[in-house]
Design a protein around this motif. Structure first.
Motif, PDB file in Angstrom:
ATOM      1  N   ASP A  78      35.069  49.189  58.030  1.00 47.01           N
ATOM      2  CA  ASP A  78      34.418  47.939  58.442  1.00 47.01           C
ATOM      3  C   ASP A  78      35.403  47.030  59.169  1.00 47.01           C
ATOM      4  N   GLU A 115      35.699  48.250  62.687  1.00 49.29           N
ATOM      5  CA  GLU A 115      34.514  47.809  63.440  1.00 49.29           C
ATOM      6  C   GLU A 115      34.616  46.329  63.803  1.00 49.29           C
ATOM      7  N   PHE A 116      35.091  45.523  62.875  1.00 46.99           N
ATOM      8  CA  PHE A 116      35.264  44.092  63.103  1.00 46.99           C
ATOM      9  C   PHE A 116      36.233  43.846  64.265  1.00 46.99           C
ATOM     10  N   ALA A 126      37.046  45.948  66.678  1.00 46.92           N
ATOM     11  CA  ALA A 126      36.411  46.416  67.920  1.00 46.92           C
ATOM     12  C   ALA A 126      35.440  45.363  68.462  1.00 46.92           C
ATOM     13  N   LYS A 127      34.668  44.757  67.586  1.00 50.91           N
ATOM     14  CA  LYS A 127      33.722  43.725  68.019  1.00 50.91           C
ATOM     15  C   LYS A 127      34.444  42.495  68.571  1.00 50.91           C
ATOM     16  N   GLU A 146      35.311  43.359  72.034  1.00 56.61           N
ATOM     17  CA  GLU A 146      34.098  43.340  72.852  1.00 56.61           C
ATOM     18  C   GLU A 146      33.699  41.915  73.231  1.00 56.61           C
ATOM     19  N   LYS A 147      33.852  40.982  72.308  1.00 53.79           N
ATOM     20  CA  LYS A 147      33.507  39.589  72.596  1.00 53.79           C
ATOM     21  C   LYS A 147      34.421  38.998  73.669  1.00 53.79           C
ATOM     22  N   ASN A 197      35.183  47.006  76.505  1.00 59.83           N
ATOM     23  CA  ASN A 197      34.356  48.057  75.928  1.00 59.83           C
ATOM     24  C   ASN A 197      35.217  48.706  74.857  1.00 59.83           C
ATOM     25  N   GLN A 227      35.651  51.111  71.379  1.00 58.48           N
ATOM     26  CA  GLN A 227      35.077  52.183  70.577  1.00 58.48           C
ATOM     27  C   GLN A 227      35.997  52.506  69.409  1.00 58.48           C
ATOM     28  N   THR A 238      35.731  32.934  70.099  1.00 59.73           N
ATOM     29  CA  THR A 238      34.675  33.738  70.721  1.00 59.73           C
ATOM     30  C   THR A 238      33.306  33.310  70.276  1.00 59.73           C
TER      31      THR A 238
END
Length: 118
Positions: A5, A8-9, A11-12, A15-16, A20, A22, A118
């Motif tokens: 998790d 993922e956090f 990566a996000k 992205e913000k 891109n 992954q 962000t």
């Protein structure tokens, strides 16, 4: 938050900021938890990001930084930057090694700053 998790956090967060990003797959990630790319008219940039979820009492040390500095040479896809991101902080020696090896560090305070911006 589980280690996955947290990946993922991170990566996000990239992205913000217009990347891109992954999350790579567990045991086959070869030391890279997140690959972030950004293209414009003239170039494609690539960040390799190693994510370290640590407890409040465990800092990221210089040995981790040394290990991930090798990412510049080990992968077929050459990165423009290597990041080590932690949920805690880095030791003084880790920050020194990172500076000497061109590894960018992001600690919990910088993550928080990224989040509120962000």
């Amino acid at each position: 938050m589980s280690p996955y998790d947290f990946e993922e956090f991170v990566a996000k967060l990239w992205e913000k900021q217009g990347w891109n990003a992954q999350v790579t797959s567990g045991s086959t990630d070869r030391g890279v938890d997140v690959i972030a790319t950004k293209e414009d008219t003239f170039e494609k940039r690539r960040h390799f990001i190693q994510v370290k979820r640590h407890s409040k009492t465990s800092k990221v040390g210089s040995e981790d930084i040394q290990r991930y500095a090798g990412l510049y040479a080990r992968r077929d896809e050459k990165p423009d930057a290597v990041f080590v991101v932690t949920s805690n902080t880095f030791t003084k020696e880790a920050k020194k090694v990172a500076k000497n090896r061109d590894v960018r560090t992001v600690d919990r305070d910088e993550l928080y700053q990224m989040l509120i911006e962000t």
